[in-house]
Motif scaffolding. Structure first.
Motif, PDB file in Angstrom:
ATOM      1  N   ILE A  81      -6.590  -3.520   8.916  1.00  0.00           N
ATOM      2  CA  ILE A  81      -5.998  -2.287   8.419  1.00  0.00           C
ATOM      3  C   ILE A  81      -7.105  -1.325   8.001  1.00  0.00           C
ATOM      4  N   CYS A  82      -7.053  -0.116   8.542  1.00  0.00           N
ATOM      5  CA  CYS A  82      -8.014   0.925   8.195  1.00  0.00           C
ATOM      6  C   CYS A  82      -7.338   1.872   7.209  1.00  0.00           C
ATOM      7  N   ALA A  83      -7.766   1.818   5.964  1.00  0.00           N
ATOM      8  CA  ALA A  83      -7.135   2.613   4.905  1.00  0.00           C
ATOM      9  C   ALA A  83      -8.186   3.426   4.176  1.00  0.00           C
ATOM     10  N   ASN A  84      -7.910   4.720   4.003  1.00  0.00           N
ATOM     11  CA  ASN A  84      -8.899   5.604   3.387  1.00  0.00           C
ATOM     12  C   ASN A  84     -10.238   5.425   4.095  1.00  0.00           C
ATOM     13  N   ASP A  85     -11.243   4.949   3.423  1.00  0.00           N
ATOM     14  CA  ASP A  85     -12.530   4.735   4.098  1.00  0.00           C
ATOM     15  C   ASP A  85     -12.991   3.293   3.959  1.00  0.00           C
ATOM     16  N   PHE A  86     -12.046   2.352   4.023  1.00  0.00           N
ATOM     17  CA  PHE A  86     -12.423   0.937   4.028  1.00  0.00           C
ATOM     18  C   PHE A  86     -11.455   0.172   4.920  1.00  0.00           C
ATOM     19  N   GLU A  87     -11.839  -1.052   5.288  1.00  0.00           N
ATOM     20  CA  GLU A  87     -11.017  -1.899   6.128  1.00  0.00           C
ATOM     21  C   GLU A  87     -10.841  -3.261   5.480  1.00  0.00           C
ATOM     22  N   PHE A  88      -9.737  -3.934   5.802  1.00  0.00           N
ATOM     23  CA  PHE A  88      -9.552  -5.322   5.395  1.00  0.00           C
ATOM     24  C   PHE A  88      -8.589  -5.973   6.383  1.00  0.00           C
ATOM     25  N   GLN A  89      -8.449  -7.280   6.287  1.00  0.00           N
ATOM     26  CA  GLN A  89      -7.589  -8.016   7.208  1.00  0.00           C
ATOM     27  C   GLN A  89      -6.407  -8.642   6.484  1.00  0.00           C
ATOM     28  N   THR A  90      -5.317  -8.755   7.208  1.00  0.00           N
ATOM     29  CA  THR A  90      -4.100  -9.390   6.709  1.00  0.00           C
ATOM     30  C   THR A  90      -3.509 -10.255   7.811  1.00  0.00           C
ATOM     31  N   SER A  91      -2.758 -11.267   7.436  1.00  0.00           N
ATOM     32  CA  SER A  91      -2.128 -12.120   8.445  1.00  0.00           C
ATOM     33  C   SER A  91      -0.939 -11.423   9.099  1.00  0.00           C
ATOM     34  N   LYS A  92      -0.123 -10.745   8.293  1.00  0.00           N
ATOM     35  CA  LYS A  92       1.050 -10.049   8.800  1.00  0.00           C
ATOM     36  C   LYS A  92       1.103  -8.639   8.214  1.00  0.00           C
ATOM     37  N   LEU A  93       1.578  -7.698   9.025  1.00  0.00           N
ATOM     38  CA  LEU A  93       1.725  -6.312   8.590  1.00  0.00           C
ATOM     39  C   LEU A  93       3.177  -5.883   8.768  1.00  0.00           C
ATOM     40  N   LEU A  94       3.754  -5.301   7.715  1.00  0.00           N
ATOM     41  CA  LEU A  94       5.127  -4.803   7.771  1.00  0.00           C
ATOM     42  C   LEU A  94       5.123  -3.329   7.375  1.00  0.00           C
TER      43      LEU A  94
ATOM     44  N   LEU B 172       0.846  -1.199   0.000  1.00  0.00           N
ATOM     45  CA  LEU B 172       0.000   0.000   0.000  1.00  0.00           C
ATOM     46  C   LEU B 172       0.876   1.241   0.000  1.00  0.00           C
ATOM     47  N   GLU B 173       0.564   2.180  -0.868  1.00  0.00           N
ATOM     48  CA  GLU B 173       1.337   3.415  -1.000  1.00  0.00           C
ATOM     49  C   GLU B 173       0.380   4.600  -1.008  1.00  0.00           C
ATOM     50  N   LYS B 174       0.620   5.563  -0.134  1.00  0.00           N
ATOM     51  CA  LYS B 174      -0.317   6.689  -0.053  1.00  0.00           C
ATOM     52  C   LYS B 174      -0.152   7.675  -1.202  1.00  0.00           C
ATOM     53  N   GLY B 175       1.014   7.696  -1.846  1.00  0.00           N
ATOM     54  CA  GLY B 175       1.244   8.632  -2.926  1.00  0.00           C
ATOM     55  C   GLY B 175       0.958   8.059  -4.293  1.00  0.00           C
ATOM     56  N   THR B 176       0.901   8.929  -5.279  1.00  0.00           N
ATOM     57  CA  THR B 176       0.808   8.466  -6.659  1.00  0.00           C
ATOM     58  C   THR B 176       2.077   7.720  -7.041  1.00  0.00           C
ATOM     59  N   LEU B 177       3.219   8.238  -6.566  1.00  0.00           N
ATOM     60  CA  LEU B 177       4.519   7.576  -6.637  1.00  0.00           C
ATOM     61  C   LEU B 177       4.964   7.346  -5.203  1.00  0.00           C
ATOM     62  N   PRO B 178       6.031   6.563  -4.980  1.00  0.00           N
ATOM     63  CA  PRO B 178       6.525   6.421  -3.608  1.00  0.00           C
ATOM     64  C   PRO B 178       6.711   7.792  -2.957  1.00  0.00           C
ATOM     65  N   GLN B 179       6.048   8.004  -1.818  1.00  0.00           N
ATOM     66  CA  GLN B 179       5.793   9.348  -1.333  1.00  0.00           C
ATOM     67  C   GLN B 179       6.947  10.014  -0.581  1.00  0.00           C
ATOM     68  N   GLY B 180       7.801   9.253   0.086  1.00  0.00           N
ATOM     69  CA  GLY B 180       8.736   9.874   1.006  1.00  0.00           C
ATOM     70  C   GLY B 180      10.011  10.402   0.386  1.00  0.00           C
ATOM     71  N   ALA B 181      10.993   9.510   0.199  1.00  0.00           N
ATOM     72  CA  ALA B 181      12.289   9.947  -0.323  1.00  0.00           C
ATOM     73  C   ALA B 181      12.828   9.056  -1.431  1.00  0.00           C
ATOM     74  N   SER B 182      12.241   7.893  -1.649  1.00  0.00           N
ATOM     75  CA  SER B 182      12.833   6.926  -2.573  1.00  0.00           C
ATOM     76  C   SER B 182      12.916   7.423  -4.005  1.00  0.00           C
TER      77      SER B 182
ATOM     78  N   THR C 238      -3.399   5.034  -1.527  1.00  0.00           N
ATOM     79  CA  THR C 238      -4.079   4.289  -0.466  1.00  0.00           C
ATOM     80  C   THR C 238      -3.379   4.595   0.855  1.00  0.00           C
ATOM     81  N   LYS C 239      -3.941   5.510   1.606  1.00  0.00           N
ATOM     82  CA  LYS C 239      -3.335   5.947   2.871  1.00  0.00           C
ATOM     83  C   LYS C 239      -3.872   5.122   4.034  1.00  0.00           C
ATOM     84  N   VAL C 240      -2.961   4.555   4.795  1.00  0.00           N
ATOM     85  CA  VAL C 240      -3.342   3.787   5.983  1.00  0.00           C
ATOM     86  C   VAL C 240      -3.442   4.746   7.158  1.00  0.00           C
ATOM     87  N   ASP C 241      -4.604   4.773   7.785  1.00  0.00           N
ATOM     88  CA  ASP C 241      -4.821   5.657   8.928  1.00  0.00           C
ATOM     89  C   ASP C 241      -4.471   4.985  10.250  1.00  0.00           C
TER      90      ASP C 241
END
Length: 371
Positions: free
Chosen positions: A210-223, A45-55, A196-199
């Motif tokens: 995981i609560c992202a934007n205005d929807f939720e889903f489940q995952t086994s592991k989060l990194l 999941l990436e909140k930006g259109t492109l990788p948002q931070g520094a990459s 897709t911004k994770v809140d």
């Protein structure tokens, strides 16, 4: 978001691993997880259109630390800690080159050169006197001398007549590196969702919601691999550090080639073809640059333009083409944070401005937590 049956089944069902952040750490983590678990469903999941931070916003330095930076680090770190920091950077660059290939990342080795302004006499002499000591300290990593003096062949002004050069440093094409990583991840069947911004997230039993934007889903592991934005999701000591960068328009017959540092690495520049890319200056106002906000300031831009005119390009006419900024993750210690937070959540953050050098290996180490 009102997800349809198809969207839920195709994108958000039976997710084994979810990674927040599609930068160099996040994508390397996803790729390594796919290598370890070929049948796993992996979502990035990436909140930006492109990788948002520094990459995708960095200067493209394949560097290990200038001599003044290493001497500065020895004031706050043990000798072994400094050796480990430099070794991790060296190994990380080799891992990146091995993973993607030099042509895919535009790798060129022209050395990294530290310049010293004429007014920095004390720092210059301190670094010169310690070249042998630092070479001996780092010889287990590079096997030969890493630092040497070199003449001012590019005719910069207002500096000491010699650089102190790191002979093994190089430069890469940041955009091509990230495109290659994205292509490799997609080729391996990894799903990447942008904008897709994770809140927040919450763990219950063997699942993480995981609560992202205005929807939720489940995952086994989060990194979590959000580096400079890590403290928005985690109670970890990671501060954002904005890095401002500008680039000139093409300059006819530009002779500058290589990567260069000034003022203990707080200023850095390089050629990009026949342009000069120049960044830094957060030391002018550390507090103001400790921000999650992208953008540039007159204080920093004016200083960069002044140094371009008086030191770097004193004999060239140039125009600034455009400028940008990225957000790094820093802390009092330069060692990154790679750890398991709970049974199903882990993070790899606080890269200290060395994302290109260590991002590949940090991503692999993050993935190995759930091996």
């Amino acid at each position: 978001m009102n997800l349809s049956y198809w969207e839920r089944k195709s994108w958000f069902s039976n997710i084994d691993f979810t990674i927040i952040g599609s930068g160099i750490v996040g994508l390397n983590c996803a790729i390594e997880l796919k290598n370890n678990f070929p049948q796993a469903r992996i979502l990035v999941l990436e909140k930006g259109t492109l990788p948002q931070g520094a990459s995708t916003k960095n200067a493209g330095f394949a560097c290990f630390g200038s001599i003044s930076e290493i001497l500065s680090d020895l004031k706050t770190h043990s000798e072994q800690e400094v050796i480990n920091l430099v070794s991790d950077r060296w190994k990380g660059i080799q891992a990146l080159r091995s993973l993607l290939g030099d042509s895919s990342i535009g790798f060129e080795k022209h050395g990294g050169h530290e310049l010293f302004l004429e007014i920095d006499e004390e720092l210059y002499e301190h670094c010169r006197k310690n070249i042998i000591e630092i070479n001996n300290l780092l010889r287990p990593i590079f096997k030969e001398d890493a630092f040497e003096t070199a003449p001012n062949q590019f005719h910069f002004k207002g500096i000491k007549n010699e650089y102190i050069s790191q002979v093994y440093e190089g430069q890469i094409n940041t955009g091509e590196m990230m495109k290659s990583l994205l292509q490799l991840a997609l080729k391996k069947g990894i799903t990447i969702l942008n904008a897709t911004k994770v809140d927040s997230y919450k763990e219950s039993g063997n699942k993480v919601t995981i609560c992202a934007n205005d929807f939720e889903f489940q995952t086994s592991k989060l990194l979590i691999a959000t580096n400079g934005f890590a403290s928005q999701l985690l109670p970890e000591k990671v501060s954002p550090a904005r890095a401002q960068v500008l680039i000139t328009k093409p300059i006819p017959n530009l002779s500058i080639k290589g990567t260069f540092h000034l003022d203990e690495g707080y200023y850095y520049f390089r050629n990009v073809g026949n342009r000069v890319l120049f960044g830094g200056g957060r030391n002018l106002d550390f507090k103001r640059e400790e921000t999650y906000d992208f953008g540039t300031t007159n204080l920093v831009e004016d200083k960069l333009k002044e140094l371009l005119k008086t030191v770097i390009l004193p004999n060239n006419e140039f125009e600034i083409d455009y400028s940008w900024s990225g957000i790094m993750g820093v802390g009092q210690q330069k060692k990154p944070i790679i750890k398991q937070l709970t049974e199903n959540v882990a993070c790899g953050v606080r890269l200290g401005g060395m994302g290109i050098a260590i991002g590949t290996t940090i991503g692999k180490q993050l993935a190995s937590i759930f091996k």
